[in-house]
Enzyme design. Sequence first.
Site, PDB file in Angstrom:
ATOM      1  CB  CYS A 122       6.121  12.064  30.824  1.00 41.30           C
ATOM      2  SG  CYS A 122       7.203  10.916  31.732  1.00 41.30           S
ATOM      3  CB  CYS A 124      10.662  12.868  33.399  1.00 41.72           C
ATOM      4  SG  CYS A 124      10.413  13.164  31.631  1.00 41.72           S
ATOM      5  CB  CYS A 132       8.570   8.882  34.255  1.00 44.88           C
ATOM      6  SG  CYS A 132       9.930   9.187  33.105  1.00 44.88           S
ATOM      7  CE  LYS A 197      10.709   7.074  27.203  1.00 44.92           C
ATOM      8  NZ  LYS A 197       9.979   8.142  27.928  1.00 44.92           N
ATOM      9  NE  ARG A 207      17.048  10.679  29.978  1.00 41.91           N
ATOM     10  CZ  ARG A 207      17.384   9.452  30.293  1.00 41.91           C
ATOM     11  NH1 ARG A 207      18.588   9.209  30.794  1.00 41.91           N
ATOM     12  NH2 ARG A 207      16.533   8.457  30.127  1.00 41.91           N
ATOM     13  CE  LYS A 250      12.002   8.779  23.571  1.00 38.82           C
ATOM     14  NZ  LYS A 250      11.394   9.655  24.600  1.00 38.82           N
ATOM     15  CB  SER A 276      17.576  13.946  21.471  1.00 44.48           C
ATOM     16  OG  SER A 276      17.889  13.035  22.528  1.00 44.48           O
ATOM     17  CE1 TYR A 315      13.420  16.839  19.416  1.00 47.12           C
ATOM     18  CE2 TYR A 315      14.321  14.656  18.971  1.00 47.12           C
ATOM     19  CZ  TYR A 315      13.657  15.528  19.815  1.00 47.12           C
ATOM     20  OH  TYR A 315      13.222  15.099  21.045  1.00 47.12           O
TER      21      TYR A 315
END
Length: 328
Positions: A122, A124, A132, A197, A207, A250, A276, A315
């Site tokens: 990507c 971004c 993006c 997504k 972010r 996602k 996240s 994570y």
Amino acid sequence: MTYSIPFDRHRRLRKTPALRSMVRENHLHKEDFIYPLFVVEGQGVKNPINSMPGVFQFSLDELKKEMDEIVSLGIKSVIFFGIPDVKDAVGSEAYCATGIVQRAISQTKEQYPEMVVIADTCLCEYTDHGHCGVLEDGYVNNDESLILLAKTAVSQAQAGADIIAPSNMMDGFVATIRQALDEAGFDHIPIMSYAVKYASAFYGPFREAAQSAPGQGDRKAYQMDPANRLEAFREAESDTVEGADFLIIKPALSYLDIIRDIRNNYHQPIVAYNVSGEYAMVKAAALNDWVDEEKIVMEKLISMKRAGADMIMTYHAKDACRWLSEGK
């Protein structure tokens, strides 16, 4: 007292731990997990992400220590996100041969050749506007962005990436990247597409970690509306036709119905991205002793497998592997 009304005795199979284990339908394995890593320039850098306790940005010298732990826990695959020192309007560090992700890939494959290394593809994290793709008059130019994304994918493959994972949600991104990889001699490299997504509020902590928040506007013009279900079929179908080898959904936790929909209709391996915000909510509650972190995490991860995911990008991977080693 006797009962003449017939009924089923479902509890017979729940009486003991051994019986429950015997009839358990879904299982978590260490091989299911893909662990996200954030890499930055510099030396001796291990920056904590405030909104994601336990997650850090690593410089390449510190990455070696982290990878040692990851390997020792039994994690078999990682995905890299890079934060460059310099950003510009076209995200040129994304496709630079000496970019931070390219060097992280090369280092990891040299040190841990058996590790499956996935490259997030990507722009971004690399653009000064945080979008993006190429921004023109406040709108992301789809086709101009595809050219740069293809260059990024090829540079990541040249660095040694085992899998290319484009997350940009441009129309035609799988077809464009597939053609570029094939023409560059990487027809053996699979594409793990962020096929479905959504434009989700659950991405907030990421972010911060990737320093990739849009400087203006949002990403709703290219990421999906959370209210839509049928649109997910259209997106997955396009990526399948264009050559996607994996399909990512996602976020995961609020989109378990979508994971099941895609599982029921497509035959590629399905990846759930436990994002996240989903991680941060559990961590915050656990730090306040409001929930049992281990039980909550393992329950939500098994829900993703039950919904149809083959793999989980999370994570929580390191903690989950520890708990699995303890037989929990």
